[in-house]
Design a protein around this motif. Structure first.
Motif, PDB file in Angstrom:
ATOM      1  N   TYR A 246       0.712  -1.232  -0.066  1.00  0.00           N
ATOM      2  CA  TYR A 246      -0.133   0.258  -0.101  1.00  0.00           C
ATOM      3  C   TYR A 246       0.923   1.234  -0.036  1.00  0.00           C
ATOM      4  CZ  TYR A 246       1.179  -0.252   4.862  1.00  0.00           C
ATOM      5  OH  TYR A 246       1.726  -0.652   6.229  1.00  0.00           O
ATOM      6  N   TYR A 247       2.153   1.215   0.332  1.00  0.00           N
ATOM      7  CA  TYR A 247       2.900   2.114   0.179  1.00  0.00           C
ATOM      8  C   TYR A 247       4.492   1.924   0.051  1.00  0.00           C
ATOM      9  CZ  TYR A 247       5.653   6.402   2.493  1.00  0.00           C
ATOM     10  OH  TYR A 247       6.579   7.194   2.489  1.00  0.00           O
ATOM     11  N   VAL A 248       4.935   2.708  -1.078  1.00  0.00           N
ATOM     12  CA  VAL A 248       6.413   2.627  -1.378  1.00  0.00           C
ATOM     13  C   VAL A 248       7.157   3.962  -1.037  1.00  0.00           C
ATOM     14  CG1 VAL A 248       8.075   2.351  -3.250  1.00  0.00           C
ATOM     15  CG2 VAL A 248       5.646   0.935  -2.977  1.00  0.00           C
ATOM     16  N   GLU A 249       8.252   3.974  -0.644  1.00  0.00           N
ATOM     17  CA  GLU A 249       9.230   4.997  -0.632  1.00  0.00           C
ATOM     18  C   GLU A 249      10.405   4.875  -1.289  1.00  0.00           C
ATOM     19  OE1 GLU A 249      11.264   7.497   2.965  1.00  0.00           O
ATOM     20  OE2 GLU A 249       9.180   6.610   3.368  1.00  0.00           O
ATOM     21  N   THR A 250      10.739   5.852  -2.246  1.00  0.00           N
ATOM     22  CA  THR A 250      12.039   5.660  -2.906  1.00  0.00           C
ATOM     23  C   THR A 250      12.724   6.804  -3.300  1.00  0.00           C
ATOM     24  OG1 THR A 250      12.874   4.494  -5.008  1.00  0.00           O
ATOM     25  CG2 THR A 250      10.921   5.691  -5.260  1.00  0.00           C
ATOM     26  N   GLY A 251      13.954   6.855  -3.770  1.00  0.00           N
ATOM     27  CA  GLY A 251      14.566   7.897  -4.029  1.00  0.00           C
ATOM     28  C   GLY A 251      16.008   7.874  -3.640  1.00  0.00           C
ATOM     29  N   GLY A 252      16.520   9.022  -3.174  1.00  0.00           N
ATOM     30  CA  GLY A 252      18.009   9.279  -2.936  1.00  0.00           C
ATOM     31  C   GLY A 252      18.747  10.190  -2.875  1.00  0.00           C
ATOM     32  N   GLY A 253      19.913  10.409  -2.326  1.00  0.00           N
ATOM     33  CA  GLY A 253      20.495  11.683  -2.421  1.00  0.00           C
ATOM     34  C   GLY A 253      22.003  11.760  -2.318  1.00  0.00           C
ATOM     35  N   ARG A 254      22.587  12.743  -2.927  1.00  0.00           N
ATOM     36  CA  ARG A 254      24.047  12.816  -2.771  1.00  0.00           C
ATOM     37  C   ARG A 254      24.250  13.886  -1.906  1.00  0.00           C
ATOM     38  NH1 ARG A 254      24.760  13.013  -9.225  1.00  0.00           N
ATOM     39  NH2 ARG A 254      24.651  10.784  -9.721  1.00  0.00           N
ATOM     40  N   ARG A 255      25.269  13.934  -1.040  1.00  0.00           N
ATOM     41  CA  ARG A 255      25.525  15.065  -0.310  1.00  0.00           C
ATOM     42  C   ARG A 255      26.141  16.288  -1.006  1.00  0.00           C
ATOM     43  NH1 ARG A 255      28.278  14.994   5.628  1.00  0.00           N
ATOM     44  NH2 ARG A 255      28.174  17.043   6.119  1.00  0.00           N
ATOM     45  N   ARG A 256      26.733  15.791  -1.995  1.00  0.00           N
ATOM     46  CA  ARG A 256      27.449  16.716  -2.960  1.00  0.00           C
ATOM     47  C   ARG A 256      27.568  15.963  -4.127  1.00  0.00           C
ATOM     48  NH1 ARG A 256      26.129  19.489   0.412  1.00  0.00           N
ATOM     49  NH2 ARG A 256      27.288  21.027   1.190  1.00  0.00           N
ATOM     50  N   GLY A 257      26.751  16.257  -5.481  1.00  0.00           N
ATOM     51  CA  GLY A 257      26.640  15.618  -6.630  1.00  0.00           C
ATOM     52  C   GLY A 257      26.095  16.332  -7.824  1.00  0.00           C
ATOM     53  N   MET A 258      26.207  17.597  -7.842  1.00  0.00           N
ATOM     54  CA  MET A 258      25.561  18.440  -8.922  1.00  0.00           C
ATOM     55  C   MET A 258      26.299  18.449 -10.278  1.00  0.00           C
ATOM     56  SD  MET A 258      23.948  21.581  -6.692  1.00  0.00           S
ATOM     57  CE  MET A 258      25.514  21.786  -5.721  1.00  0.00           C
ATOM     58  N   PRO A 259      25.880  17.953 -11.299  1.00  0.00           N
ATOM     59  CA  PRO A 259      26.526  18.222 -12.537  1.00  0.00           C
ATOM     60  C   PRO A 259      26.381  19.553 -12.963  1.00  0.00           C
ATOM     61  CG  PRO A 259      24.259  17.273 -12.757  1.00  0.00           C
ATOM     62  CD  PRO A 259      24.550  17.442 -11.476  1.00  0.00           C
ATOM     63  N   GLY A 260      27.052  19.779 -14.371  1.00  0.00           N
ATOM     64  CA  GLY A 260      26.782  21.292 -14.707  1.00  0.00           C
ATOM     65  C   GLY A 260      26.521  21.131 -16.172  1.00  0.00           C
TER      66      GLY A 260
END
Length: 360
Positions: free
Chosen positions: A149-163
């Motif tokens: 009934y519920y899914v949580e997904t995603g993620g994150g980089r502390r620093r990982g921005m391209p240009g």
């Protein structure tokens, strides 16, 4: 079809080098042509990659006029739509790097063109080739979790921005959502059999990308570096989707599937500031359930392997072309996640929940 599968590569950026490397490992494939819109860049690419017998063109239309079985499209996001549609109409089978397109309307035309031409449009989501992704799908679809009934997904980089092209709204369409968020969405949605979304409520920001302390191209930064959304689906399923290119946090948490009989927590492989997103392999899987009258948890044994997931993606496409098989990761499926990303951007701009409508 000729004895060897004849392949063309459109776009000669860094990802194209990975395609060349993967194709070279397949004895039944011949890289016949390369194209890039920057004059002379395709020829320079063939020289750098040692493709001495490969033709070089300054437009994809010239390349598509050649005798080719399939193409890898490795262009910036803004070019995906036109290049893919032209390739399909030219009778070529298509392996397209993610994301599918800049807009939902473009993705709809791409999927429709694939249907009309009978050509293959497959998307490049290499994490699917981790055997543990299939294990995850098998567990969820086996019913062991009960009703999910519920899914949580995603993620994150502390620093990982391209240009570059990644931070231009005109060229990329979206930022972290399209760049790394598409992997998280595919991981969760494919596990659930790609249910149809009905609405999205979202928030996005770009506090880091527009700050010169954190990004050298802050003045040119136009897309989101963070986003979060609640997505509702037709089958009484909700998904929380969160993604970040930069943040003051070590993680945005694991992916989780909550069911009426059990729950499953899944973490990505990798470590370091550029990890923490679903662009690679599975790191660990744990099932939470009740047994013998109490709470318990079970570590799911992972399948050991030494596969290069990117190579597996390219090999699967090439073999599908050779054998006449359907698209390994069909564009019509990825159209659903494109609709979700479109909904995220519309909802964030409107600051309210929006409906998601897809043709049958």
């Amino acid at each position: 079809m000729s004895q060897k599968v004849k392949i063309g590569i459109i776009g000669t950026g860094g990802i194209a080098r990975a395609h060349v490397s993967a194709y070279r490992k397949l004895p039944f494939v011949e890289i016949v042509a390369v194209a890039d819109v920057i004059p002379g860049k395709a020829r320079q690419f063939t020289e750098l990659e040692g493709l001495k017998d490969t033709a070089a063109y300054d437009s994809h239309t010239e390349l598509l006029a050649q005798d080719l079985d399939g193409v890898s499209i490795c262009t910036p996001n803004v070019s995906h739509h036109r290049t893919a549609v032209d390739s399909l109409r030219a009778g070529k089978q298509v392996l397209l790097e993610k994301p599918m397109s800049v807009t939902l309307a473009e993705a709809l035309e791409m999927a429709q063109t694939a249907r009309e031409t009978g050509r293959m449009l497959t998307l490049g989501f290499q994490p699917r080739y981790d055997p543990n992704m299939k294990l995850l799908q098998d567990i969820v679809q086996s019913g062991r979790l009960g009703k999910v009934y519920y899914v949580e997904t995603g993620g994150g980089r502390r620093r990982g921005m391209p240009g570059g092209t990644f931070i231009s709204k005109k060229l990329a369409g979206a930022g972290a959502m399209a760049d790394i968020g598409c992997y998280s969405l595919d991981m969760a949605l494919n596990t659930m059999g790609y249910p149809r979304p009905v609405s999205v409520s979202a928030f996005t920001s770009n506090h880091f990308g527009t700050n010169p302390v954190y990004h050298p191209e802050a003045a040119k930064f136009e897309v989101e570096d963070f986003g979060v959304a609640m997505v509702r689906f037709e089958n009484d399923l909700v998904l929380q989707f969160k993604i970040s290119w930069a943040m003051h946090m070590d993680t945005l948490g694991a992916t989780m599937f909550l069911g009426t009989d059990a729950g499953l927590k899944v973490t990505p492989a990798g470590s370091g500031p550029w990890s923490g997103v679903w662009d690679g392999a599975v790191g660990a899987m744990t099932m939470f359930h009740d047994d013998f009258g109490g709470h318990t948890s079970t570590n799911v044994p992972l399948i050991g392997h030494s596969l290069n997931l990117f190579d597996e993606k390219v090999r699967d496409f090439a073999e599908a072309v050779r054998d006449g098989r359907p698209a390994p990761i069909p564009g019509e499926q990825i159209l659903i996640q494109q609709a979700i990303i479109d909904g995220v951007l519309r909802s964030a701009e409107a600051r309210r929940e929006v409906s998601v409508e897809l043709p049958n």
